[in-house]
Scaffold this motif. Structure first.
Motif, mmCIF file in Angstrom:
data_model
loop_
_atom_site.group_PDB
_atom_site.id
_atom_site.type_symbol
_atom_site.label_atom_id
_atom_site.label_comp_id
_atom_site.label_asym_id
_atom_site.label_seq_id
_atom_site.Cartn_x
_atom_site.Cartn_y
_atom_site.Cartn_z
ATOM 1 N N ASP A 1 -9.528 -7.108 -1.029
ATOM 2 C CA ASP A 1 -8.483 -7.860 -1.499
ATOM 3 C C ASP A 1 -9.150 -9.209 -1.376
ATOM 4 O O ASP A 1 -8.633 -10.064 -2.321
ATOM 5 C CB ASP A 1 -6.968 -7.764 -0.906
ATOM 6 N N GLU A 2 -9.430 -9.716 -0.146
ATOM 7 C CA GLU A 2 -9.562 -11.201 -0.168
ATOM 8 C C GLU A 2 -11.153 -11.687 -1.087
ATOM 9 O O GLU A 2 -11.184 -12.668 -1.325
ATOM 10 C CB GLU A 2 -10.090 -11.401 1.267
ATOM 11 N N LEU B 1 -8.162 -4.515 3.170
ATOM 12 C CA LEU B 1 -7.834 -6.295 3.084
ATOM 13 C C LEU B 1 -8.988 -7.005 2.796
ATOM 14 O O LEU B 1 -8.954 -7.960 2.143
ATOM 15 C CB LEU B 1 -7.215 -6.449 4.550
ATOM 16 N N ARG C 1 0.026 -6.154 5.422
ATOM 17 C CA ARG C 1 -0.443 -7.538 6.440
ATOM 18 C C ARG C 1 0.917 -7.877 7.182
ATOM 19 O O ARG C 1 0.752 -8.293 8.310
ATOM 20 C CB ARG C 1 -0.758 -8.603 5.458
ATOM 21 N N ARG C 2 2.018 -8.069 6.531
ATOM 22 C CA ARG C 2 3.321 -8.379 7.217
ATOM 23 C C ARG C 2 3.686 -7.658 8.154
ATOM 24 O O ARG C 2 4.203 -7.750 9.324
ATOM 25 C CB ARG C 2 4.368 -8.686 6.236
ATOM 26 N N GLU D 1 -1.677 -5.808 -9.503
ATOM 27 C CA GLU D 1 -0.448 -6.657 -8.879
ATOM 28 C C GLU D 1 0.277 -5.698 -7.899
ATOM 29 O O GLU D 1 0.574 -6.269 -6.663
ATOM 30 C CB GLU D 1 0.509 -7.022 -10.084
ATOM 31 N N ARG E 1 -2.016 -5.689 -4.875
ATOM 32 C CA ARG E 1 -1.866 -6.977 -4.114
ATOM 33 C C ARG E 1 -0.424 -6.896 -3.483
ATOM 34 O O ARG E 1 -0.640 -7.256 -2.100
ATOM 35 C CB ARG E 1 -2.023 -7.965 -5.142
ATOM 36 N N ARG E 2 0.587 -6.661 -4.007
ATOM 37 C CA ARG E 2 1.764 -6.600 -3.353
ATOM 38 C C ARG E 2 1.761 -5.579 -2.170
ATOM 39 O O ARG E 2 2.375 -6.056 -0.891
ATOM 40 C CB ARG E 2 2.957 -6.447 -4.080
ATOM 41 N N LEU F 1 -0.608 -4.681 -0.395
ATOM 42 C CA LEU F 1 -1.703 -5.168 0.809
ATOM 43 C C LEU F 1 -0.753 -6.392 1.519
ATOM 44 O O LEU F 1 -0.882 -6.317 2.660
ATOM 45 C CB LEU F 1 -2.904 -5.602 0.207
ATOM 46 N N GLN F 2 -0.041 -7.187 0.656
ATOM 47 C CA GLN F 2 0.921 -8.175 1.509
ATOM 48 C C GLN F 2 1.869 -7.665 2.274
ATOM 49 O O GLN F 2 1.686 -8.009 3.479
ATOM 50 C CB GLN F 2 1.498 -9.064 0.361
ATOM 51 N N HIS F 3 2.473 -6.434 1.692
ATOM 52 C CA HIS F 3 3.260 -5.693 2.603
ATOM 53 C C HIS F 3 2.821 -5.193 4.018
ATOM 54 O O HIS F 3 3.372 -5.389 5.115
ATOM 55 C CB HIS F 3 4.016 -4.665 2.008
#
Length: 149
Positions: free
Chosen positions: A135-136, A132, A110-111, A100, A103-104, A106-108
């Motif tokens: 992760d996908e 990335l 991406r943003r 988790e 994942r967070r 990687l989201q950060h």
């Protein structure tokens, strides 16, 4: 005319010389007192400095320990579970927490990349793309349950 010694010269009365001597003695005493006070104050500051250095070291150690605990997540500093099933469950929970966090993160990233932020640009683009992509992809199924190993 022979030269007279300095005592014979008229430089003031005996009372004025005594007062001047008393002033010099008082000034000298005050200078000595101030020097002793500075030395005492400096010694006190050195002691305080040593105490603060020790406190600083202690706080750094504490911070490292707390940082490690925060990275590893709750429960890892506890003694090992008595049952293998409990240990496996604790490891699964830890893995879930780490996934988790990953994942967070990687989201950060991406943003940040979308916004043109510096965090994403500091990473090698190939490395970020690889993360990335990983992760996908759907997670691979576990090889076998931990209890059966």
């Amino acid at each position: 005319g022979g030269q007279e010694c300095w005592r014979g010269q008229s430089r003031g009365s005996l009372q004025q010389l005594a007062e001047r001597y008393a002033d010099l003695a008082a000034s000298h005493s005050e200078a000595l007192r101030q020097r002793e006070e500075r030395e005492w104050h400096n010694a006190r500051l050195r002691q305080e400095n040593a105490r603060l250095r020790l406190e600083n070291r202690r706080l750094r150690r504490e911070n490292r320990c707390l940082f490690r605990q925060a990275l590893l997540g709750p429960g890892l500093d506890k003694p090992a579970a008595s049952e293998p099933g409990e240990e496996a469950e604790a490891l699964r929970a830890q893995l879930g927490r780490l996934q988790e966090k990953h994942r967070r993160a990687l989201q950060h990233l991406r943003r940040c990349r979308a916004a043109g932020g510096t965090e994403a640009s500091e990473l090698d683009d190939g490395e970020l793309d690889k993360l990335l992509e990983e992760d996908e992809q759907p997670p691979s199924p576990p090889e076998q349950p931990l209890e059966k190993r």
